[in-house]
Design an enzyme around this catalytic site. Structure first.
Site, mmCIF file in Angstrom:
data_model
loop_
_atom_site.group_PDB
_atom_site.id
_atom_site.type_symbol
_atom_site.label_atom_id
_atom_site.label_comp_id
_atom_site.label_asym_id
_atom_site.label_seq_id
_atom_site.Cartn_x
_atom_site.Cartn_y
_atom_site.Cartn_z
ATOM 1 N N HIS A 30 49.405 57.262 -44.061
ATOM 2 C CA HIS A 30 49.686 58.546 -44.710
ATOM 3 C C HIS A 30 50.181 58.409 -46.139
ATOM 4 O O HIS A 30 50.613 59.395 -46.724
ATOM 5 C CB HIS A 30 50.745 59.334 -43.937
ATOM 6 N N LYS A 36 57.122 72.159 -50.567
ATOM 7 C CA LYS A 36 56.840 70.815 -50.072
ATOM 8 C C LYS A 36 58.088 69.975 -50.297
ATOM 9 O O LYS A 36 59.009 70.434 -50.986
ATOM 10 C CB LYS A 36 55.648 70.197 -50.817
ATOM 11 N N ARG A 37 58.161 68.779 -49.726
ATOM 12 C CA ARG A 37 59.312 67.925 -50.011
ATOM 13 C C ARG A 37 59.434 67.665 -51.511
ATOM 14 O O ARG A 37 58.430 67.693 -52.232
ATOM 15 C CB ARG A 37 59.189 66.590 -49.261
ATOM 16 N N LYS A 55 55.027 64.668 -56.594
ATOM 17 C CA LYS A 55 54.548 66.035 -56.332
ATOM 18 C C LYS A 55 54.760 66.940 -57.555
ATOM 19 O O LYS A 55 54.243 68.034 -57.636
ATOM 20 C CB LYS A 55 55.247 66.622 -55.112
ATOM 21 N N THR A 99 48.954 69.293 -46.600
ATOM 22 C CA THR A 99 48.522 70.228 -45.564
ATOM 23 C C THR A 99 49.028 71.624 -45.905
ATOM 24 O O THR A 99 48.453 72.618 -45.459
ATOM 25 C CB THR A 99 49.040 69.806 -44.170
ATOM 26 N N LYS A 135 47.429 75.612 -45.606
ATOM 27 C CA LYS A 135 48.106 76.794 -45.047
ATOM 28 C C LYS A 135 48.035 77.967 -46.027
ATOM 29 O O LYS A 135 47.772 79.115 -45.645
ATOM 30 C CB LYS A 135 49.568 76.468 -44.723
HETATM 31 C C1 26Q Z 1 59.479 54.889 -44.167
HETATM 32 C C2 26Q Z 1 60.348 53.811 -44.101
HETATM 33 C C3 26Q Z 1 61.685 53.998 -43.854
HETATM 34 C C4 26Q Z 1 62.159 55.290 -43.676
HETATM 35 C C5 26Q Z 1 61.290 56.362 -43.737
HETATM 36 C C6 26Q Z 1 59.956 56.159 -43.977
HETATM 37 C C7 26Q Z 1 59.058 57.306 -44.049
HETATM 38 C C8 26Q Z 1 59.303 58.460 -43.318
HETATM 39 C C9 26Q Z 1 58.446 59.545 -43.408
HETATM 40 C C10 26Q Z 1 57.934 57.258 -44.835
HETATM 41 C C11 26Q Z 1 57.084 58.338 -44.910
HETATM 42 C C12 26Q Z 1 57.335 59.485 -44.196
HETATM 43 C C13 26Q Z 1 56.465 60.655 -44.277
HETATM 44 C C14 26Q Z 1 55.345 60.693 -44.955
HETATM 45 C C15 26Q Z 1 54.543 61.894 -45.056
HETATM 46 O O1 26Q Z 1 54.927 62.970 -44.632
HETATM 47 N N1 26Q Z 1 53.345 61.780 -45.634
HETATM 48 C C16 26Q Z 1 52.474 62.928 -45.776
HETATM 49 O O2 26Q Z 1 51.611 62.969 -44.658
HETATM 50 C C17 26Q Z 1 50.851 64.149 -44.653
HETATM 51 C C18 26Q Z 1 50.068 64.184 -43.366
HETATM 52 O O3 26Q Z 1 49.064 63.223 -43.385
HETATM 53 C C19 26Q Z 1 49.973 64.217 -45.870
HETATM 54 O O4 26Q Z 1 49.299 65.451 -45.883
HETATM 55 C C20 26Q Z 1 50.793 64.070 -47.153
HETATM 56 O O5 26Q Z 1 49.934 63.963 -48.271
HETATM 57 C C21 26Q Z 1 51.665 62.836 -47.058
HETATM 58 O O6 26Q Z 1 52.537 62.766 -48.170
#
Ligand code: 26Q
Length: 780
Positions: free
Chosen positions: A327, A514-515, A520, A622, A626
């Protein structure tokens, strides 16, 4: 549903004086009643899933949001229950105060929730496995323009949509610690089907609640230690979605739910078939990013240590069972674990990882792979275990989440793996469920659609295409405009209630939700607003149509620069709203505690969808889907799924700007943000606001740091790493054109919005899941 039975069971759970019931009491009574009424259906579906080849979705996050309204909708009993409430003198809408289950950070977690919804609706045997965090993503408030965090105690008033399954409790072993994993199951009701999926979330509990021996020795704290340390494991969701911090507790969380889920899967398989030899024929496991990748050595451990399999046989089964979804392309988010930490917490798992790594090296050697390539892809490099490499090595399928993202994986992030196993790579463009993101959040638009084409779109979103024929029908467009106006008014009322801010529903609603992340580029949006403000002030921008710029975003609590951007947005908001020249033209609202439920209100009310990440950085997005589905035009870059959105809905119906990936490849090596800054007066003026006293960061120095990151570089990033100054002119021009189009011909703009909705069919997660089921999981 038998209404009489419902009434009996529901009211039986309420206090005698029904009107005195709190929303929480109503919610519990309703949840328990529905769970009881549909428990047989759920049992049948569970049994059915176990009887055939099935798939398990392993994810550290499931951002399900509020369950109650969605469950009623999917069960097809929303109106009935609504009537029942009315008959009792109650209001179903009072349940809006019920908390979201915010068991995820953002896109990745919400995607997992949409996938379960789609699989249930498609009648597919897919179940989710994750962690039942006691505290979900922090609650955000904005104080003085700054983000504040508070704990999110989402089960404080109960959790009627979960069922605790003590009979499936199991033990998880770490070096020097054993804890219980207790499953809580949530039903995932399919729409227009009897199928019900299961989301199994594990909760950590102590093996022994309390040590009386120690207590009797007068040491209360010591006596409770085991309980506290055990519960720590599922206590809280990590609020980072960007940096790999390598924290021990996070590793323990990952192992906790991976081990529990696999043990559960193997147990059930063995109970049914008496052997694990045919495991790979019956189960496919999807790894949602690298977070559950520790499942790979864990499966091998269980097969070798508990079943007496050889390592080779176990590895070969693992390779058939697992699939990996990536992702992110951001290097800093790719998970790596320090070998010493893994060895300390999970010594046996560490041994197996070493074995997998050695097998990988031997296999590459045998296949004549060059040594430097082997060195790049091996799992243990120096003192770090690279989870993405382990995932690629031991998976049948590897996928990205939008065309451009998958291409970037093939070309760069995972290029070595692609060169070795091109057949493993697939694209699976993300999607969203139209049940929550249209039917539930926009009843008005849903009615209009259903009036024209019937309600088949609820389970087949491609049917929206049929609405294209109304694109030039002024009476239909008028109805659409009215619906949009209603949703904007509703949002304005909600914002007034929640934020205490007036907004004008006659203005353009331009929304970025979004976050909060540098890539972004919420800062670019803020700069553009200041640019427009200066333009109005100096007369270079005339006839500006009143616009409300709405932001919703949480920043990771430790991400200083992201937090500074939140403050900066709020400062810009203060400037434009205190200036009599602009306060009726520009409004900036930063909503507090953006979450799934807030998103439902925001997406329905948007005119313009801001999707402005630097090209090549947003895997898919995503939220873009929406907003499109609810009839917003995209103001965005050629990035992630925006590209496919524009392919579907037409470039002429959206507002695309900025450098593309291929442009950046050319530009970046020579790019000098300081020169752009020096040569462009407006850019200089806008960016200088960070340090010239225009806005205040409360004396923290954070704005100066942002300024330096744009012009001097900071930490390991080059100056203006995300190309804000490079894209800003094209962005402002496009934004002004977009707003002026809205103003000059509302009908023509509505036509664009309408056509976006009509062409959103591809972005149903039903389409995505059907593809995973057919091409990756091989389930029916
Ligand atoms: C990694 C290591 C340690 C702690 C946390 C993490 C971590 C946690 C959550 C790394 C990434 C995430 C989340 C990532 C995320 O939400 N990515 C998004 O995924 C969506 C679904 O595929 C995409 O639409 C977005 O583009 C993407 O940013």
């Amino acid at each position: 549903m038998d209404k009489k039975v419902f009434m009996e069971k529901f009211t039986g759970r309420l206090p005698k004086d029904i009107k005195s019931a709190t929303p929480q009491q109503l919610h519990n009574a309703l949840g328990e009643t529905v769970m009881e009424l549909y428990s047989d259906r759920w049992s049948v579906a569970r049994e059915e899933h176990l009887s055939k080849r099935r798939a398990a979705y392993l994810s550290m996050e499931f951002l399900v949001g509020r369950a109650v309204f969605n469950n009623l909708l999917c069960l097809g009993i929303y109106d009935e229950v609504n009537d029942a409430f009315k008959e009792l003198g109650l209001d179903l809408a009072d349940l809006e105060v019920i908390e979201d289950a915010a068991l995820g950070n953002g896109g990745l977690g919400r995607l997992a929730a949409c996938f379960l919804d789609s699989a249930a609706t498609l009648g597919l045997p897919l179940d989710g496995y994750g962690i039942r965090y006691k505290y979900g993503l922090f609650k955000q408030s904005i104080v003085d323009g700054f983000q504040r965090e508070d704990i999110d105690d989402w089960t404080k008033y109960g959790d009627p949509w979960s069922r605790r399954c003590d009979e499936d409790t199991l033990l998880i072993e770490y070096s020097g610690q054993t804890v219980k994993a207790v499953p809580y199951d949530m039903p995932i009701f399919g729409c227009r089907t009897e199928n019900v999926g299961t989301l199994r979330l594990w909760q950590a509990e102590p093996v022994k609640e309390f040590d009386f021996d120690t207590f009797n020795k007068q040491d209360y704290l010591e006596a409770s230690k085991e309980k506290i340390y055990a519960e720590d494991i599922s206590r809280v969701l990590y609020p980072n979605d960007d940096t790999n911090e390598g924290k021990k507790l996070r590793l323990k969380q990952q192992y906790f739910f991976s081990c529990a889920s696999l043990t559960d899967i193997l147990r059930k398989h063995k109970a049914r078939f008496g052997t694990l030899d045919n495991l790979a024929d019956y189960i496919s496991v999807q790894l949602n990013d690298t977070h559950p990748v520790i499942s790979i050595p864990e499966l091998i451990r269980q097969l070798v240590d508990n079943e007496g399999w050889t390592f080779e046989k176990a590895l070969s089964t693992a390779k058939k069972v697992f699939n990996y979804t990536n992702h992110t392309v951001m290097q800093e988010a790719l998970e790596k674990w320090w070998t010493g930490l893994v060895e300390e917490v999970l010594p046996r798992i560490y041994e197996i990882i070493i074995q997998i790594n050695e097998e990988l090296i031997a296999e590459m050697y045998a296949n004549g792979v060059q040594k430097d390539k082997t060195n790049r892809i091996k799992i243990i490099k120096g003192e770090l275990i690279h989870m993405a490499d382990m995932a690629c090595y031991a998976s049948s399928h590897i996928n990205g989440v939008a065309e451009i993202h998958t291409q970037i994986l093939r070309d760069s992030v995972l290029a070595d793996w692609y060169s070795l196993y091109p057949e493993r790579f697939r694209n699976e463009t993300n999607g969203i469920t139209q049940r929550r993101w249209l039917a539930l959040c926009n009843k008005e638009l849903s009615s209009l659609i259903t009036e024209k084409i019937g309600d088949g779109w609820l389970t087949d979103l491609s049917q929206l295409r049929e609405l294209s024929k109304y694109a030039d029908d002024s009476s239909v467009l008028d109805s659409f405009i009215k619906v949009k106006q209603t949703k904007k008014q509703q949002l304005a009322d909600y914002i007034k209630a929640r934020e205490g801010v007036e907004t004008d529903p006659n203005s353009v609603f331009d929304i970025q939700i979004k976050r909060l992340h540098e890539y972004k580029r919420q800062l670019l949006n803020a700069f553009s607003i200041l640019w427009i403000y200066y333009g109005i002030k100096d007369g270079s921008i005339t006839n500006f149509k009143p616009t409300t710029f709405i932001f919703g975003a949480k920043s990771a609590p430790g991400y200083k620069r992201a937090k500074a951007i939140i403050k900066y947005i709020n400062e810009i908001g203060r400037i434009v709203s205190t200036d009599p020249d602009t306060r009726d033209l520009i409004k900036v609202v930063f909503v507090q505690n953006y979450n799934v439920s807030y998103a439902e209100k925001l997406v329905a009310a948007a005119d313009v969808s801001e999707q402005i990440s630097t090209a090549g950085t947003e895997a898919s997005g995503t939220g873009n889907m929406k907003l499109m589905l609810n009839g917003a035009v995209t103001l965005g870059t050629y990035d992630g799924a925006n590209i496919e959105i524009v392919q579907e809905a037409g470039e002429e119906n959206n507002y695309i700007f900025g450098a593309r990936v291929e442009d950046l490849a050319r530009i970046v090596p020579e790019y000098d943000s300081r020169r752009v800054f020096a040569e462009d007066k407006m850019i200089k003026r806008v960016v200088s606001s960070l340090i010239d006293g225009t806005v205040s960061d409360g004396g923290s120095g954070d704005f100066r740091e942002l300024y330096m990151s744009l012009l001097d570089g900071a930490s390991w990033h080059a100056p203006d790493h995300y190309y804000l100054l490079g894209d800003i002119r094209s962005y402002v021009e496009t934004k002004l054109r977009c707003i002026s189009d809205y103003d000059s011909d509302r009908a023509a703009f509505a036509r664009k919005q309408w056509l976006n909705m009509c062409n959103a069919g591809k972005f149903s997660s039903d389409r995505t899941i059907a593809d995973y089921a057919e091409n990756i999981w091989n389930i029916k």
